[in-house]
Scaffold this motif. Structure first.
Motif, PDB file in Angstrom:
ATOM      1  N   ILE A  85      -3.763  -5.171  -8.652  1.00 25.99           N
ATOM      2  CA  ILE A  85      -3.050  -5.793  -7.529  1.00 25.99           C
ATOM      3  C   ILE A  85      -3.845  -5.562  -6.254  1.00 25.99           C
ATOM      4  O   ILE A  85      -4.058  -4.426  -5.832  1.00 25.99           O
ATOM      5  CB  ILE A  85      -1.625  -5.213  -7.402  1.00 25.99           C
ATOM      6  CG1 ILE A  85      -0.840  -5.476  -8.678  1.00 25.99           C
ATOM      7  CG2 ILE A  85      -0.911  -5.832  -6.200  1.00 25.99           C
ATOM      8  CD1 ILE A  85       0.549  -4.874  -8.675  1.00 25.99           C
ATOM      9  N   LYS A  86      -4.271  -6.650  -5.631  1.00 29.53           N
ATOM     10  CA  LYS A  86      -5.174  -6.549  -4.486  1.00 29.53           C
ATOM     11  C   LYS A  86      -4.458  -6.580  -3.148  1.00 29.53           C
ATOM     12  O   LYS A  86      -4.962  -6.081  -2.148  1.00 29.53           O
ATOM     13  CB  LYS A  86      -6.214  -7.667  -4.555  1.00 29.53           C
ATOM     14  CG  LYS A  86      -7.134  -7.560  -5.756  1.00 29.53           C
ATOM     15  CD  LYS A  86      -8.169  -8.671  -5.762  1.00 29.53           C
ATOM     16  CE  LYS A  86      -9.184  -8.461  -6.884  1.00 29.53           C
ATOM     17  NZ  LYS A  86      -8.565  -8.407  -8.212  1.00 29.53           N
ATOM     18  N   ASP A  87      -3.294  -7.228  -3.086  1.00 32.32           N
ATOM     19  CA  ASP A  87      -2.603  -7.307  -1.804  1.00 32.32           C
ATOM     20  C   ASP A  87      -1.985  -5.959  -1.455  1.00 32.32           C
ATOM     21  O   ASP A  87      -1.558  -5.203  -2.334  1.00 32.32           O
ATOM     22  CB  ASP A  87      -1.508  -8.374  -1.852  1.00 32.32           C
ATOM     23  CG  ASP A  87      -0.886  -8.598  -0.485  1.00 32.32           C
ATOM     24  OD1 ASP A  87      -1.588  -9.125   0.394  1.00 32.32           O
ATOM     25  OD2 ASP A  87       0.284  -8.235  -0.289  1.00 32.32           O
ATOM     26  N   GLU A  88      -1.919  -5.652  -0.166  1.00 31.84           N
ATOM     27  CA  GLU A  88      -1.351  -4.387   0.281  1.00 31.84           C
ATOM     28  C   GLU A  88      -0.102  -4.589   1.125  1.00 31.84           C
ATOM     29  O   GLU A  88       0.420  -3.636   1.698  1.00 31.84           O
ATOM     30  CB  GLU A  88      -2.391  -3.610   1.099  1.00 31.84           C
ATOM     31  CG  GLU A  88      -3.634  -3.233   0.303  1.00 31.84           C
ATOM     32  CD  GLU A  88      -4.664  -2.520   1.151  1.00 31.84           C
ATOM     33  OE1 GLU A  88      -4.526  -2.566   2.390  1.00 31.84           O
ATOM     34  OE2 GLU A  88      -5.587  -1.927   0.576  1.00 31.84           O
ATOM     35  N   HIS A  89       0.394  -5.834   1.158  1.00 33.58           N
ATOM     36  CA  HIS A  89       1.510  -6.110   2.051  1.00 33.58           C
ATOM     37  C   HIS A  89       2.627  -6.844   1.310  1.00 33.58           C
ATOM     38  O   HIS A  89       2.977  -6.486   0.197  1.00 33.58           O
ATOM     39  CB  HIS A  89       1.001  -6.851   3.286  1.00 33.58           C
ATOM     40  CG  HIS A  89       0.032  -6.026   4.080  1.00 33.58           C
ATOM     41  ND1 HIS A  89       0.421  -5.104   5.010  1.00 33.58           N
ATOM     42  CD2 HIS A  89      -1.318  -5.946   4.025  1.00 33.58           C
ATOM     43  CE1 HIS A  89      -0.641  -4.498   5.508  1.00 33.58           C
ATOM     44  NE2 HIS A  89      -1.711  -4.992   4.920  1.00 33.58           N
ATOM     45  N   TRP A  90       3.139  -7.906   1.882  1.00 32.95           N
ATOM     46  CA  TRP A  90       4.347  -8.524   1.355  1.00 32.95           C
ATOM     47  C   TRP A  90       4.129  -9.261   0.041  1.00 32.95           C
ATOM     48  O   TRP A  90       5.073  -9.462  -0.727  1.00 32.95           O
ATOM     49  CB  TRP A  90       4.930  -9.484   2.399  1.00 32.95           C
ATOM     50  CG  TRP A  90       5.371  -8.785   3.624  1.00 32.95           C
ATOM     51  CD1 TRP A  90       4.679  -8.664   4.792  1.00 32.95           C
ATOM     52  CD2 TRP A  90       6.592  -8.055   3.811  1.00 32.95           C
ATOM     53  NE1 TRP A  90       5.383  -7.913   5.696  1.00 32.95           N
ATOM     54  CE2 TRP A  90       6.568  -7.535   5.123  1.00 32.95           C
ATOM     55  CE3 TRP A  90       7.686  -7.801   2.994  1.00 32.95           C
ATOM     56  CZ2 TRP A  90       7.605  -6.772   5.624  1.00 32.95           C
ATOM     57  CZ3 TRP A  90       8.729  -7.045   3.510  1.00 32.95           C
ATOM     58  CH2 TRP A  90       8.676  -6.539   4.804  1.00 32.95           C
ATOM     59  N   GLY A 111       0.810  -1.205   0.000  1.00 33.22           N
ATOM     60  CA  GLY A 111       0.000   0.000   0.000  1.00 33.22           C
ATOM     61  C   GLY A 111       0.847   1.261   0.000  1.00 33.22           C
ATOM     62  O   GLY A 111       0.525   2.248  -0.679  1.00 33.22           O
ATOM     63  N   ALA A 112       1.939   1.241   0.767  1.00 28.11           N
ATOM     64  CA  ALA A 112       2.833   2.403   0.813  1.00 28.11           C
ATOM     65  C   ALA A 112       3.514   2.627  -0.539  1.00 28.11           C
ATOM     66  O   ALA A 112       3.694   3.769  -0.984  1.00 28.11           O
ATOM     67  CB  ALA A 112       3.882   2.202   1.909  1.00 28.11           C
ATOM     68  N   LEU A 113       3.892   1.547  -1.209  1.00 28.01           N
ATOM     69  CA  LEU A 113       4.513   1.675  -2.529  1.00 28.01           C
ATOM     70  C   LEU A 113       3.545   2.273  -3.540  1.00 28.01           C
ATOM     71  O   LEU A 113       3.890   3.193  -4.292  1.00 28.01           O
ATOM     72  CB  LEU A 113       5.000   0.304  -3.010  1.00 28.01           C
ATOM     73  CG  LEU A 113       6.273  -0.238  -2.352  1.00 28.01           C
ATOM     74  CD1 LEU A 113       6.526  -1.689  -2.771  1.00 28.01           C
ATOM     75  CD2 LEU A 113       7.474   0.626  -2.711  1.00 28.01           C
ATOM     76  N   GLU A 114       2.328   1.764  -3.576  1.00 30.70           N
ATOM     77  CA  GLU A 114       1.341   2.303  -4.509  1.00 30.70           C
ATOM     78  C   GLU A 114       1.059   3.775  -4.230  1.00 30.70           C
ATOM     79  O   GLU A 114       0.950   4.590  -5.157  1.00 30.70           O
ATOM     80  CB  GLU A 114       0.045   1.483  -4.412  1.00 30.70           C
ATOM     81  CG  GLU A 114       0.117   0.121  -5.064  1.00 30.70           C
ATOM     82  CD  GLU A 114      -1.267  -0.460  -5.305  1.00 30.70           C
ATOM     83  OE1 GLU A 114      -2.205   0.326  -5.534  1.00 30.70           O
ATOM     84  OE2 GLU A 114      -1.402  -1.690  -5.259  1.00 30.70           O
ATOM     85  N   PHE A 115       0.937   4.111  -2.952  1.00 34.42           N
ATOM     86  CA  PHE A 115       0.665   5.487  -2.557  1.00 34.42           C
ATOM     87  C   PHE A 115       1.772   6.420  -3.050  1.00 34.42           C
ATOM     88  O   PHE A 115       1.514   7.510  -3.586  1.00 34.42           O
ATOM     89  CB  PHE A 115       0.529   5.557  -1.037  1.00 34.42           C
ATOM     90  CG  PHE A 115       0.117   6.905  -0.514  1.00 34.42           C
ATOM     91  CD1 PHE A 115      -1.088   7.470  -0.886  1.00 34.42           C
ATOM     92  CD2 PHE A 115       0.941   7.604   0.361  1.00 34.42           C
ATOM     93  CE1 PHE A 115      -1.479   8.712  -0.404  1.00 34.42           C
ATOM     94  CE2 PHE A 115       0.564   8.837   0.845  1.00 34.42           C
ATOM     95  CZ  PHE A 115      -0.643   9.402   0.473  1.00 34.42           C
ATOM     96  N   ALA A 116       3.030   5.992  -2.901  1.00 26.85           N
ATOM     97  CA  ALA A 116       4.161   6.820  -3.324  1.00 26.85           C
ATOM     98  C   ALA A 116       4.294   6.853  -4.842  1.00 26.85           C
ATOM     99  O   ALA A 116       4.573   7.911  -5.431  1.00 26.85           O
ATOM    100  CB  ALA A 116       5.446   6.289  -2.695  1.00 26.85           C
ATOM    101  N   PHE A 117       4.092   5.707  -5.499  1.00 21.71           N
ATOM    102  CA  PHE A 117       4.185   5.674  -6.973  1.00 21.71           C
ATOM    103  C   PHE A 117       3.190   6.635  -7.609  1.00 21.71           C
ATOM    104  O   PHE A 117       3.484   7.273  -8.628  1.00 21.71           O
ATOM    105  CB  PHE A 117       3.934   4.257  -7.484  1.00 21.71           C
ATOM    106  CG  PHE A 117       5.119   3.331  -7.343  1.00 21.71           C
ATOM    107  CD1 PHE A 117       6.373   3.825  -7.034  1.00 21.71           C
ATOM    108  CD2 PHE A 117       4.979   1.970  -7.525  1.00 21.71           C
ATOM    109  CE1 PHE A 117       7.475   2.973  -6.905  1.00 21.71           C
ATOM    110  CE2 PHE A 117       6.057   1.113  -7.400  1.00 21.71           C
ATOM    111  CZ  PHE A 117       7.308   1.617  -7.090  1.00 21.71           C
ATOM    112  N   ASN A 118       2.000   6.704  -7.028  1.00 22.23           N
ATOM    113  CA  ASN A 118       0.977   7.587  -7.597  1.00 22.23           C
ATOM    114  C   ASN A 118       1.347   9.065  -7.467  1.00 22.23           C
ATOM    115  O   ASN A 118       0.775   9.909  -8.165  1.00 22.23           O
ATOM    116  CB  ASN A 118      -0.369   7.328  -6.921  1.00 22.23           C
ATOM    117  CG  ASN A 118      -1.008   6.036  -7.389  1.00 22.23           C
ATOM    118  OD1 ASN A 118      -0.898   5.666  -8.555  1.00 22.23           O
ATOM    119  ND2 ASN A 118      -1.675   5.328  -6.487  1.00 22.23           N
TER     120      ASN A 118
END
Length: 607
Positions: free
Chosen positions: A180-185, A79-86
């Protein structure tokens, strides 16, 4: 930075001891092969509880190549990666673990594979022949097993899916990110698997890697989390696309037919027909109609439970979901149908699995509590009227012999245990609202203390909070309690109508005993000892009715068989109609429910 070509994202959670050094090394490495002003380093600070946010802010203020992306709450690694990529500016998006376990001399190859060489995704690998990676058994063995499962089940061509050293083009991320549905590892693995399935060019290259710090491999994350995500992704990519409306309807119809065939393993069809032939058919039909009336009440009650949790649905849809769930319990062992309802409300109304299971648990608590109160009240009344001897004979099955006595005694023991458990559950739920101790987080933290365990703890806490909302709110408790009493009263009225069909007058004694017998029989059905509780219900019903009423053992057993058969037939017919109406396959629902990864499934049982 309008000319930014490359965005380096560093997912950071409580990294106060290392984040500054990681950023500095990243900048030093990037300036060796990228033109000035063409890159940025983003600290994706994920709801940290230490000084990481302050350090990240300070770094960003002193160097315009550094950005700080903050989240107020934990999003998880993915989730943190997606948030930053956006929020990133670059056309090439890169991320790697902040412990710099992967040798930074590989950073140029990682970046340029996407920026210049035309690959959509690039990833480092610790399992290619050229790699140099010292992996202790605690990390190496689970990693090998995980990657083997991903290659086998998800048909990936890569050797290493979890190496925290990856790059992706913005165009590929914009296409893959929403899927991508998972928000973790598991986010890394899902990205690579779906990139291959969608035909993107994926490069895997060998890297030198050295573990840094303590391993976070643990039971909660790696077994329950990653394993369930592999199954969920397999279902999404390989099974779900093949389930058309025709397949769904056909499978549902086939499994309902299977349910009827399974019933014949426990009930002799000819016996049922013979007994029904001796009863008044119009009253048997009336019993089915009476029982059918209880189903809309179940839907209305379930609506009230979900309303208290903040989900507002129509009772008609919820009645159908319950029909399908109960039909599943007649087909599948171990009460797997209990998970079907959570799947149906998630798939058709987007109610989260945690809330779906919590609402089911709350309903079961009310069912068991209501039946227990009914049985206890009648038992006390019978004892008060001087029927203590007959009552003890009923509970021990002294007037009944053979298999019926054995199954009946088992049912009574099970019913007593379930009844006490139901009362204890309500007391515990109410008591838990008056304590500041967080028992959920304390228990889970004993198994794991990493970020995924924190995620699991938050889900379970929400699950418990949902149940507490229903059971501790006065108006909701009253409405659901009254509807539960009405539902099980109709259940008893169905049995009384079958008594009348066999020619027995409905005396006050027979009515009271019927309430007791039906209640004990339904409590016994909670444990998944037989499909649909067939055998247990009949045994409990018979050993209670025979000693306490003028009804003979043979007649009591016949009435129990017809009563239970009527209820199961109504359930199956309702299940057929509901599956056609909602386009739900039992196979789909059960398999999907079994892959749920939120750690919340509470097999309370089906009454």
């Amino acid at each position: 930075m309008v000319d930014t070509q490359v965005s380096i994202v560093l997912p950071a959670y409580n990294e106060e001891d290392s984040i500054e050094q990681t950023v500095m090394i990243s900048l030093e490495t990037l300036v060796d092969f990228l033109p000035t002003g063409t890159f940025e380093v983003i600290i994706a600070e994920d709801g940290c509880e230490d000084r990481t946010p302050d350090i990240a802010t300070q770094l960003a203020e002193t160097d315009d190549r550094i950005r700080h992306v903050h989240s107020d709450e934990r999003l998880g690694r993915g989730g943190a990666l997606e948030f930053a990529f956006n929020q990133a500016n670059g056309e090439t998006l890169v991320y790697y673990d902040t412990d710099l376990a992967t040798d930074m001399r590989h950073l140029e190859e990682l970046v340029e594979s996407v920026r210049l060489d035309g690959y959509d995704v690039a990833t480092g690998s610790r399992w290619l022949p050229e790699h140099q990676a010292e992996r202790p058994a605690k990390r190496g063995i689970p990693s090998l097993g995980f990657n083997m499962l991903v290659r086998t089940i998800l048909r990936s061509d890569l050797k290493d899916h979890q190496c925290g050293f990856k790059a992706i083009s913005r165009s590929a991320f914009e296409q893959l990110g929403p899927s991508i549905k998972d928000e973790h590892w598991f986010w890394d693995t899902e990205l690579l698997v779906k990139a291959q399935r969608e035909g993107f060019r994926v490069k895997e290259f060998s890297v030198d890697w050295e573990p840094k710090g303590d391993s976070k491999v643990d039971l909660v994350r790696d077994v329950f989390g990653m394993g369930s995500q592999i199954l969920r992704t397999f279902w999404e990519l390989s099974v779900s696309p093949r389930i058309t409306q025709r397949v769904s309807l056909g499978a549902g119809t086939l499994l309902v037919a299977l349910a009827i065939l399974l019933m014949t393993q426990y009930l002799n069809p000819q016996t049922i027909l013979n007994e029904m032939a001796g009863a008044a058919p119009e009253l048997v039909v009336l019993s089915a109609i009476i029982y059918s009336v209880s189903w809309p009440l179940r839907g209305l009650r379930y609506r009230d439970i979900l309303n208290s949790m903040g989900f507002h649905e129509q009772w008609e849809f919820l009645t159908g979901a319950i029909f399908i769930s109960q039909t599943g319990n007649l087909v599948f062992p171990a009460r797997l149908g209990d998970g079907v309802r959570a799947y149906v409300v998630k798939a058709r109304r987007s109610i989260p699995y945690a809330s779906g299971f919590a609402s089911l648990a709350a309903e079961r608590v009310f069912d068991l509590l209501t039946i227990t109160v009914l049985a206890g009240t009648v038992m006390i009344g019978l004892a008060a009227t001087g029927s203590v001897g007959e009552l003890m004979s009923a509970l021990t099955g002294e007037m009944v012999g053979g298999d019926t006595k054995q199954s009946g005694q088992t049912a009574v023991y099970v019913a007593a245990a379930v009844g006490f458990a139901a009362i204890g559950a309500v007391v515990a739920i109410i008591a838990s609202t008056h304590t500041e101790a967080n028992l959920v987080r304390t228990t889970i933290s004993r198994l794991s203390d990493d970020s995924y365990a924190d995620y699991v703890a938050r889900i379970v806490e929400g699950f418990v909070a949902d149940i507490q909302t229903v059971t501790t709110d006065g108006s909701t408790f009253a409405r659901v309690g009254i509807s539960s009493l009405a539902i099980w009263t109709f259940d008893v009225l169905t049995a009384l109508t079958v008594f009348a069909a066999f020619g027995y007058p409905l005396t006050p004694l027979l009515v009271a005993v019927s309430f007791f017998a039906v209640s004990v029989g339904n409590l016994a059905k909670v444990l998944p000892l037989t499909p649909g509780g067939v055998g247990l219900y009949e045994g409990a019903f018979t050993i209670i009715v025979a000693p306490l009423t003028p009804v003979s053992v043979a007649a009591a057993l016949s009435i129990a068989i017809v009563d239970h058969a009527v209820k199961n037939i109504v359930t199956i017919l309702g299940g057929i109609v509901s599956m056609v109406w909602l386009n739900v396959s039992l196979t789909t629902a059960v398999e999907q429910a079994q892959t749920v990864d939120e750690g919340t499934k509470d097999q309370i049982g089906d009454t």
